[in-house]
Design an enzyme around this catalytic site. Structure first.
Site, short mmCIF file in Angstrom:
data_model
loop_
_atom_site.label_atom_id
_atom_site.label_comp_id
_atom_site.label_asym_id
_atom_site.label_seq_id
_atom_site.Cartn_x
_atom_site.Cartn_y
_atom_site.Cartn_z
N GLY A 159 -0.28 -1.73 4.22
CA GLY A 159 -0.58 -2.67 3.31
C GLY A 159 0.13 -2.40 1.90
CD GLU A 164 -2.41 3.23 -2.37
OE1 GLU A 164 -1.67 3.77 -3.30
OE2 GLU A 164 -2.73 2.15 -2.37
CD GLU A 165 -4.96 -1.83 0.48
OE1 GLU A 165 -3.98 -2.79 0.51
OE2 GLU A 165 -5.85 -2.05 0.12
CB ALA A 166 -2.66 1.08 6.62
#
Length: 206
Positions: free
Chosen positions: A15, A18-20
């Site tokens: 995303g 550091e975001e998924a």
């Protein structure tokens, strides 16, 4: 961080840097166990706190992860999805921006549960076709977007820890210049152009 994600989940959709979203249906452990393991490994191997939301859909998982910040785990059980969702203020829904929230509130629709009682056509008349359909679907807890592998980077980023010492404005400007050079250098080497610039400044209390 993404190496840890991929060790735990067969499908990882980035995303941001550091975001998924992780689809754990084919994982060796249930979703909550995966979340606990991912948080532990990221802290041990990367040294970062990680906020994780566990839920059946991407929208619910995103909202749950926000509820878990700055360093927690929030689980939305399948049998309590509507209870969790309908009690939320409309602006807490992922994808509902300030303008959409203002339009809903102007019609007396302050929570997702109140929006759920309005039919799709009326929401489309208030918000426009796309936004009305989206809000109606989410309010009814209908979201079918799968977690997908995504090719290529969608964002470039850089960050720097400045420590606890007080900083002069000139030092902050120099740090920002350095970050901008790092990001644009990476983009130039990859032959990529950008559309949105985000500056995040995090204080000690998050």
């Amino acid at each position: 961080v993404f190496e840890v994600f991929r060790r735990w989940a067969p499908v990882v959709e980035p995303g941001s840097m550091e975001e998924a979203f992780l689809d754990v249906r084919g994982a060796a452990a249930p979703g909550t166990e995966v979340a606990v393991g991912v948080r532990r490994e990221v802290r041990e191997h990367v040294g970062l706190p990680l906020s994780v939301g566990v839920a059946r859909t991407k929208v619910l998982a995103k909202i749950a992860s926000r509820s878990a910040k700055p360093d927690g785990l929030f689980v939305v059980p399948p049998d309590r999805e509507l209870e969790f969702l309908h009690g939320l203020p409309v602006e807490r829904v992922w994808g509902v921006g300030p303008a959409t929230a203002r339009k809903l509130r102007a019609r007396g629709l302050r929570t997702v549960g109140e929006a759920a009682r309005v039919n799709e056509a009326d929401l489309m008349a208030v918000l426009g076709k796309a936004a009305g359909r989206y809000v109606h679907a989410i309010a009814q807890n209908r979201e079918h977007r799968p977690v997908r592998h995504r090719r290529g980077r969608r964002s470039f980023g850089a960050q720097r820890a400045l420590g606890r010492a007080q900083r002069e404005r000139e030092e902050l400007d120099a740090a920002l210049d350095g970050l901008a050079e790092r990001v644009t250098g990476r983009m130039q080497r990859k032959g990529r152009a950008g559309r949105t610039v985000v500056l995040r400044l995090r204080f000690a209390d998050y």
